[in-house]
Structure formats: structure tokens, C-alpha cells
Write an enzyme that holds these catalytic residues in place. Structure first.
Site, PDB file in Angstrom:
ATOM      1  N   CYS A   1     -19.238   1.844   8.959  1.00  0.00           N
ATOM      2  CA  CYS A   1     -18.897   1.481   9.758  1.00  0.00           C
ATOM      3  C   CYS A   1     -17.085   2.246  10.185  1.00  0.00           C
ATOM      4  O   CYS A   1     -16.441   2.270   8.915  1.00  0.00           O
ATOM      5  CB  CYS A   1     -18.445   0.460   9.491  1.00  0.00           C
ATOM      6  SG  CYS A   1     -16.614  -0.367   9.801  1.00  0.00           S
TER       7      CYS A   1
ATOM      8  N   CYS B   1       0.784  -0.333   0.174  1.00  0.00           N
ATOM      9  CA  CYS B   1       0.017   0.239  -0.159  1.00  0.00           C
ATOM     10  C   CYS B   1       0.491   0.797  -0.217  1.00  0.00           C
ATOM     11  O   CYS B   1       1.893   1.182   1.054  1.00  0.00           O
ATOM     12  CB  CYS B   1      -0.991   0.098   1.476  1.00  0.00           C
ATOM     13  SG  CYS B   1      -2.565   1.127   1.230  1.00  0.00           S
TER      14      CYS B   1
ATOM     15  N   ARG C   1     -17.938  -2.000  17.869  1.00  0.00           N
ATOM     16  CA  ARG C   1     -16.971  -3.718  17.076  1.00  0.00           C
ATOM     17  C   ARG C   1     -15.599  -3.595  18.817  1.00  0.00           C
ATOM     18  O   ARG C   1     -14.930  -2.825  18.100  1.00  0.00           O
ATOM     19  CB  ARG C   1     -16.532  -3.515  16.270  1.00  0.00           C
ATOM     20  CG  ARG C   1     -16.547  -5.075  16.345  1.00  0.00           C
ATOM     21  CD  ARG C   1     -15.909  -5.139  14.629  1.00  0.00           C
ATOM     22  NE  ARG C   1     -17.309  -5.413  13.887  1.00  0.00           N
ATOM     23  CZ  ARG C   1     -17.464  -4.519  13.285  1.00  0.00           C
ATOM     24  NH1 ARG C   1     -16.304  -4.202  11.900  1.00  0.00           N
ATOM     25  NH2 ARG C   1     -18.453  -4.411  11.554  1.00  0.00           N
TER      26      ARG C   1
ATOM     27  N   CYS D   1     -16.257  -8.938   5.069  1.00  0.00           N
ATOM     28  CA  CYS D   1     -16.107  -8.173   5.327  1.00  0.00           C
ATOM     29  C   CYS D   1     -14.784  -7.922   4.422  1.00  0.00           C
ATOM     30  O   CYS D   1     -13.965  -8.633   4.972  1.00  0.00           O
ATOM     31  CB  CYS D   1     -15.562  -7.208   6.906  1.00  0.00           C
ATOM     32  SG  CYS D   1     -14.805  -6.048   6.424  1.00  0.00           S
TER      33      CYS D   1
ATOM     34  N   CYS E   1      -0.166   0.538  10.674  1.00  0.00           N
ATOM     35  CA  CYS E   1       0.004  -0.494   9.334  1.00  0.00           C
ATOM     36  C   CYS E   1       0.953  -1.190   8.908  1.00  0.00           C
ATOM     37  O   CYS E   1       1.530  -1.516   8.396  1.00  0.00           O
ATOM     38  CB  CYS E   1      -0.677  -0.391   8.181  1.00  0.00           C
ATOM     39  SG  CYS E   1      -2.064  -1.459   7.843  1.00  0.00           S
TER      40      CYS E   1
ATOM     41  N   CYS F   1       0.287   4.999   6.600  1.00  0.00           N
ATOM     42  CA  CYS F   1      -0.221   4.647   8.610  1.00  0.00           C
ATOM     43  C   CYS F   1       0.865   4.415   8.971  1.00  0.00           C
ATOM     44  O   CYS F   1       1.043   2.955   8.920  1.00  0.00           O
ATOM     45  CB  CYS F   1      -1.676   3.431   8.347  1.00  0.00           C
ATOM     46  SG  CYS F   1      -2.052   4.677   7.035  1.00  0.00           S
TER      47      CYS F   1
ATOM     48  N   CYS G   1     -19.456  -6.052   3.622  1.00  0.00           N
ATOM     49  CA  CYS G   1     -19.006  -5.057   4.443  1.00  0.00           C
ATOM     50  C   CYS G   1     -17.866  -4.735   3.434  1.00  0.00           C
ATOM     51  O   CYS G   1     -16.989  -6.622   3.124  1.00  0.00           O
ATOM     52  CB  CYS G   1     -18.112  -4.947   6.044  1.00  0.00           C
ATOM     53  SG  CYS G   1     -17.663  -3.882   6.572  1.00  0.00           S
TER      54      CYS G   1
HETATM   55  N1  SAM Z   1      -6.683   0.371   3.400  1.00  0.00           N
HETATM   56  C1  SAM Z   1      -7.803   0.549   3.804  1.00  0.00           C
HETATM   57  C2  SAM Z   1      -8.262   2.119   4.803  1.00  0.00           C
HETATM   58  O1  SAM Z   1      -6.846   2.208   5.340  1.00  0.00           O
HETATM   59  O2  SAM Z   1      -8.818   2.070   4.904  1.00  0.00           O
HETATM   60  C3  SAM Z   1      -8.898  -0.265   4.116  1.00  0.00           C
HETATM   61  C4  SAM Z   1      -7.396  -1.673   5.062  1.00  0.00           C
HETATM   62  S1  SAM Z   1      -6.875  -0.953   6.567  1.00  0.00           S
HETATM   63  C5  SAM Z   1      -6.270  -2.379   6.847  1.00  0.00           C
HETATM   64  C6  SAM Z   1      -8.831  -0.690   8.034  1.00  0.00           C
HETATM   65  C7  SAM Z   1      -8.340  -0.276   8.932  1.00  0.00           C
HETATM   66  O3  SAM Z   1      -7.443  -1.316  10.057  1.00  0.00           O
HETATM   67  C8  SAM Z   1      -7.268   0.521   9.114  1.00  0.00           C
HETATM   68  O4  SAM Z   1      -8.319   1.860   9.150  1.00  0.00           O
HETATM   69  C9  SAM Z   1      -7.004   0.439  10.781  1.00  0.00           C
HETATM   70  O5  SAM Z   1      -7.689   1.316  11.825  1.00  0.00           O
HETATM   71  C10 SAM Z   1      -6.672  -0.143  10.528  1.00  0.00           C
HETATM   72  N2  SAM Z   1      -5.845  -1.274  11.156  1.00  0.00           N
HETATM   73  C11 SAM Z   1      -4.346  -1.510   9.977  1.00  0.00           C
HETATM   74  N3  SAM Z   1      -3.792  -2.186  11.127  1.00  0.00           N
HETATM   75  C12 SAM Z   1      -4.188  -2.157  12.561  1.00  0.00           C
HETATM   76  C13 SAM Z   1      -2.775  -2.263  13.411  1.00  0.00           C
HETATM   77  N4  SAM Z   1      -2.406  -2.956  13.643  1.00  0.00           N
HETATM   78  N5  SAM Z   1      -3.612  -2.272  15.051  1.00  0.00           N
HETATM   79  C14 SAM Z   1      -4.803  -1.730  14.828  1.00  0.00           C
HETATM   80  N6  SAM Z   1      -5.783  -1.751  13.487  1.00  0.00           N
HETATM   81  C15 SAM Z   1      -5.113  -1.346  12.438  1.00  0.00           C
HETATM   82  C1  DTB Z   2     -11.676  -2.135  11.414  1.00  0.00           C
HETATM   83  O1  DTB Z   2     -11.669  -1.056  12.882  1.00  0.00           O
HETATM   84  N1  DTB Z   2     -10.606  -3.175  11.421  1.00  0.00           N
HETATM   85  C2  DTB Z   2      -9.761  -4.498  10.884  1.00  0.00           C
HETATM   86  C3  DTB Z   2     -11.213  -4.023   9.599  1.00  0.00           C
HETATM   87  N2  DTB Z   2     -11.751  -2.391  10.129  1.00  0.00           N
HETATM   88  C4  DTB Z   2     -10.832  -3.791   8.292  1.00  0.00           C
HETATM   89  C5  DTB Z   2      -8.750  -4.347  10.880  1.00  0.00           C
HETATM   90  C6  DTB Z   2      -7.425  -4.724  11.075  1.00  0.00           C
HETATM   91  C7  DTB Z   2      -6.596  -4.779  11.221  1.00  0.00           C
HETATM   92  C8  DTB Z   2      -5.431  -5.184  11.638  1.00  0.00           C
HETATM   93  C9  DTB Z   2      -3.936  -5.720  10.536  1.00  0.00           C
HETATM   94  C10 DTB Z   2      -4.100  -6.933  10.030  1.00  0.00           C
HETATM   95  O2  DTB Z   2      -4.715  -7.534  11.070  1.00  0.00           O
HETATM   96  O3  DTB Z   2      -3.522  -6.153   8.960  1.00  0.00           O
HETATM   97 FE1  SF4 Z   3      -2.751   1.399   3.094  1.00  0.00          FE
HETATM   98 FE2  SF4 Z   3      -2.381   0.127   6.154  1.00  0.00          FE
HETATM   99 FE3  SF4 Z   3      -3.210   2.822   5.378  1.00  0.00          FE
HETATM  100 FE4  SF4 Z   3      -5.083   0.926   4.791  1.00  0.00          FE
HETATM  101  S1  SF4 Z   3      -4.354   1.499   6.858  1.00  0.00           S
HETATM  102  S2  SF4 Z   3      -4.197   2.986   4.215  1.00  0.00           S
HETATM  103  S3  SF4 Z   3      -3.407  -1.093   4.223  1.00  0.00           S
HETATM  104  S4  SF4 Z   3      -1.021   2.039   4.812  1.00  0.00           S
END
Ligand code: SAM
Ligand code: DTB
Ligand code: SF4
Length: 351
Positions: free
Chosen positions: A197, A62, A269, A106, A69, A66, A137
Site C-alpha cells: 500500500c 516520532c 484510496r 490498519c 506530521c 516529516c 494492514c
Molecule cells: N511512521 C510511519 C511512516 O511514516 O511510514 C507510519 C505512520 S505515518 C503517519 C503514515 C502516513 O500518513 C505518512 O506516510 C503520510 O503519508 C501520512 N500523513 C501523515 N500526516 C499527514 C497529514 N498531516 N496529512 C496527510 N497525510 C499525512
Molecule cells: C495513509 O496514506 N494515510 C493514512 C495511513 N496511510 C496511515 C494516515 C493519514 C494520517 C493523517 C494524519 C493523522 O491523522 O495523524
Molecule cells: Fe514519524 Fe509522522 Fe514521519 Fe511517520 S509520518 S515517520 S509518524 S514523523
């Protein structure tokens, strides 16, 4: 109490002040839990929890930064990059999730924003999952109004797009897009008639004030998100937040309780981070008003509790999975769905 009239809690309001939110956070724990449980029972069956399963349909690489992430291309987290999955594979996975008791499926993709070509394929996935009688979702990054409409037309029930934290703390976590970008996508989703959501992540080093501001922003949107995921940071090696100090569990539980009070009719959630939580901590989150979980041994790329552990937890607490409205609609016209996933999870729990 100087600002909040506790008798009025339970009424849907969109004009919460930060002072009121802070006051709720500052309540003695027993009082906060009492009010949260009382309000929860006004709107929900306290022994039912909505059950969603996640699938990463496009993983890693990506372009966003973030800091939490594992999927950002900027951090070496050892994650294997995977292209957009084939529609059949996704449907196979949805069938398996349904058989194990999930009522909502989802689909998550590591995009900044999907290209129209990708969105067309994902719309077919949504159609296919909906045809299985599951709620759908997706979380795909930023969407234009047209893209949101395409997903709505395909039968998308919910779109997940998180604000993650307060506006001021957000800037320390993500620099590649703004808070306003996020709010714009939420508006596009709302305008298309898709359920929203939207929630955040706790334990990234934010302050009490940041958590209060996040909840205030969510609770003062023109319409509350139907679903509010509260994630506990999953510490992933290679990300800048790998060594973030763990949040006091009571602060996490308080945040759930305040979310329940501010958005009384929304599903709250208990999202990422459950693997690191004891059963007792999760039970307190349910008492505080959480009534939805991600179920299945994987989130997107990180671990989630094994299904057996969740069955055991639900059985110990007398919790049953909430029936989905989509399933009810589909069942009316298709008796093949009578032995739905809800009974699958209920049986698993009973067993
Ligand atoms: N790329 C899209 C976005 O950012 O909207 C969708 C996928 S992203 C992984 C969805 C959500 O996962 C993020 O907004 C964040 O809140 C959550 N997330 C990602 N990494 C995480 C982590 N290490 N711990 C907790 N939540 C996480
Ligand atoms: C949300 O709030 N939590 C979920 C879902 N929306 C997409 C994602 C959590 C991701 C945790 C890190 C991972 O498994 O990559
Ligand atoms: Fe990309 Fe992760 Fe940020 Fe979603 S949360 S935009 S997957 S870097």
C-alpha cells in the site's frame, strides 16, 4: 495526443514515461474523467468501495522530521504521546470497527522503524485481527527483510509505506531518511509476499511535475502497489506545513484519475483530507476511479468524517462496501462470521 494511445489504456504497464503521465494530466477534464471511468469499469464494480479503519497503536514522539506530521517530536502540535497499546485494547477496537462495517483494519505506529521487541507484540495484534476475519494492514516505518517476514508469518495482508511525493520534493519535506530508504522497505515488503500500500500526499506545495513524478514512480515499480492512498494534506497547527496553500480541488481529482489510468488494477484510496471535502468533491473522486476510503471518525490523530456522514454519502451515491477476500476465506470455515461487517455497513447504508 502524441504519446499515449487511449485505446490501450486499461492494460497494466510498468514502463510509463513522464511525458505520457504529463499528457494524461493535461487532457481536458471531461476526457480524463471519461477514460478513468471507462478503465475503472474494466477492472472494478464502479459502485463498490473498499472500507478500511485506522487505529494509531503507538502515538507521537516520532524521531523523524516529516514536515506534515503531527506526530514528529520536533514540532509542538499539542499531541499527547502514547506508548504501544495493549493487544487486547487493539483487538477490542478492531471488533468495534468490524461491527461498524470496516473490512480492513490498519494499525499505524509513529516509529522511524520498529524494534524487534515491538514487532513481536504487533505481530500478535495482526494475528488477532486476522482471526476476527478482517484484512490486516500495518504502517510502522522502515522494515528489514526479517521484520517483513515476521509480519507476513503473522498474517499481515498489506503494509502501508508512502513515497509521499516526487524524489526531489521529498528532500524538502523529510531530511531524516531518504527516498531510497523508502524504496528499500517497499522492496522488503514485496519480497516477503505482503501486498503493498503506497501513495502520497498532495497539497504540500509541490508542483504539477512533482505529482506527475510521484505517480510515475509508483506506476513503474516492478509491480504496482495493490493499494494507492492519495492523501490531501491535513493542515496541523505546529507543523511546518500548517500554512501550505490549499491545492485546487480539480488538481486533486485529476491526480486520482491519472492514478487510476496508470495503475488500472490497483485500489486507489481517497485517504486523508475528506473532512475538508464536500460530498460533490468526493463523488467526483469516486467517478475518477477512487475505490477505497478510511472509514471511522478518526484517521491516526486527526479527524475523518463521522460514520453517519459516510453512510449518507454511500446511500446517496448507491455505493456498497466491497466484500473482503479474507472474510470469504474465514466464512468458508467459520459460519459464525456469516453476519459479517459487510452486511453491517450495507444495512447501515440501506437504512
Ligand atoms: N511512521 C510511519 C511512516 O511514516 O511510514 C507510519 C505512520 S505515518 C503517519 C503514515 C502516513 O500518513 C505518512 O506516510 C503520510 O503519508 C501520512 N500523513 C501523515 N500526516 C499527514 C497529514 N498531516 N496529512 C496527510 N497525510 C499525512
Ligand atoms: C495513509 O496514506 N494515510 C493514512 C495511513 N496511510 C496511515 C494516515 C493519514 C494520517 C493523517 C494524519 C493523522 O491523522 O495523524
Ligand atoms: Fe514519524 Fe509522522 Fe514521519 Fe511517520 S509520518 S515517520 S509518524 S514523523
Amino acid at each position: 495526443m502524441t504519446q499515449v494511445n487511449t485505446q490501450m489504456l486499461g492494460t497494466v504497464r510498468n514502463n510509463w514515461t513522464l511525458a505520457e503521465v504529463r499528457e494524461l494530466f493535461a487532457l481536458p477534464f471531461a476526457d480524463l474523467m471519461y477514460h478513468a471511468q471507462r478503465v475503472h469499469r474494466q477492472h472494478f464494480n464502479p459502485n463498490e468501495v473498499q472500507v478500511s479503519t485506522l487505529l494509531s497503536i503507538k502515538t507521537g514522539a516520532c524521531p523523524e522530521d516529516c514536515a506534515y506530521c503531527p506526530q514528529s517530536i520536533r514540532y509542538d502540535t499539542g499531541l499527547e504521546r502514547e506508548e504501544l497499546m495493549a493487544i487486547d485494547e487493539v483487538l477490542e477496537s478492531a471488533r468495534a470497527a468490524k461491527a461498524k462495517g470496516a473490512t480492513r483494519f490498519c494499525m499505524g505506529a509513529a516509529y522511524r522503524s520498529p524494534k524487534d521487541k515491538q514487532l513481536k507484540v504487533i505481530a500478535e495484534m495482526v494475528r488477532g485481527v486476522r482471526d476476527l476475519g478482517m484484512e490486516t494492514c500495518a504502517t510502522l516505518g522502515m522494515l528489514t527483510p526479517n521484520q517483513a517476514q515476521t509480519l507476513k508469518d503473522a498474517g499481515l495482508d498489506y503494509y502501508n509505506h508512502n513515497l509521499d511525493s516526487s524524489e526531489s520534493f521529498y528532500e524538502k519535506i523529510i531530511t531524516t531518511r531518504t527516498y531510497q530508504d523508502r524504496l528499500d522497505t517497499l522492496q522488503n515488503v514485496r519480497d516477503a509476499g505482503i501486498n503493498v500500500c503506497c501513495g502520497g500526499i498532495l497539497g504540500m506545495g509541490e508542483t504539477d511535475q512533482d505529482r506527475a513524478q510521484l505517480l510515475q514512480t509508483l506506476a513503474t515499480l516492478p509491480k504496482h502497489p495493490e493499494s494507492v492512498p492519495i492523501n490531501q494534506l491535513v493542515h496541523v497547527a505546529g507543523t511546518p506545513l500548517k500554512n501550505a496553500a490549499p491545492l485546487d480541488p480539480f488538481e486533486f481529482i485529476r491526480t486520482i484519475a491519472v492514478a487510476r489510468l496508470l495503475m488500472p488494477k490497483s485500489h486507489v484510496r481517497l485517504s486523508a483530507g475528506r473532512t475538508d471535502m464536500s460530498d460533490e468533491m468526493q463523488a467526483l473522486c469516486f467517478l475518477a476511479g477512487a475505490n477505497s476510503i478510511f472509514y471511522g471518525d478518526k484517521l491516526l490523530t486527526t479527524e475523518n468524517p463521522e460514520a453517519d456522514r459516510d453512510h449518507a454519502l454511500f446511500a446517496k451515491l448507491g455505493i456498497t462496501p466491497e466484500a473482503s477476500t479474507v472474510v470469504a476465506e474465514v466464512c468458508e470455515t467459520d459460519h459464525a462470521h456469516e453476519h459479517s461487517h459487510v452486511s453491517a455497513m450495507s444495512n447501515a447504508v440501506a437504512g
